[in-house]
Design a protein around this motif. Sequence first.
Motif, PDB file in Angstrom:
ATOM      1  N   PRO A  66       0.833  -1.216   0.000  1.00 55.81           N
ATOM      2  CA  PRO A  66       0.000   0.000   0.000  1.00 55.81           C
ATOM      3  C   PRO A  66       0.863   1.260   0.000  1.00 55.81           C
ATOM      4  O   PRO A  66       1.944   1.282   0.583  1.00 55.81           O
ATOM      5  N   GLN A  67       0.384   2.270  -0.668  1.00 57.99           N
ATOM      6  CA  GLN A  67       1.086   3.548  -0.749  1.00 57.99           C
ATOM      7  C   GLN A  67       0.590   4.459   0.372  1.00 57.99           C
ATOM      8  O   GLN A  67      -0.600   4.450   0.705  1.00 57.99           O
ATOM      9  N   VAL A  68       1.490   5.256   0.959  1.00 64.99           N
ATOM     10  CA  VAL A  68       1.144   6.149   2.055  1.00 64.99           C
ATOM     11  C   VAL A  68       1.717   7.526   1.780  1.00 64.99           C
ATOM     12  O   VAL A  68       2.870   7.655   1.361  1.00 64.99           O
ATOM     13  N   LEU A  69       0.922   8.551   2.006  1.00 59.26           N
ATOM     14  CA  LEU A  69       1.382   9.928   1.908  1.00 59.26           C
ATOM     15  C   LEU A  69       1.272  10.544   3.288  1.00 59.26           C
ATOM     16  O   LEU A  69       0.215  10.494   3.909  1.00 59.26           O
TER      17      LEU A  69
END
Length: 80
Positions: A66-69
């Motif tokens: 998963p991508q996280v900002l």
Amino acid sequence: MPGARDDDAHQLVYKIADHIIAAWPQEIYDPDWLRDFHRKTTYVGGISRFDGRQRVTDLGGGDPRPQVLVMSGAGGSHIS
């Protein structure tokens, strides 16, 4: 809201509030200025308009994680 909230105006509002919602995990940030009001504070972990939506796990880069900002402001906090 994280930061230095120990001024008279904030303390007055916390005293007269029925309840305080802290939109972060207590394990991450447990400020001294909020401890006097622990009986009426609920740490909700975080608030997001994306909560409950399906996660996008591959944005075309081939990485299935998963991508996280993370966005952060400045001032009033020692969180790095």
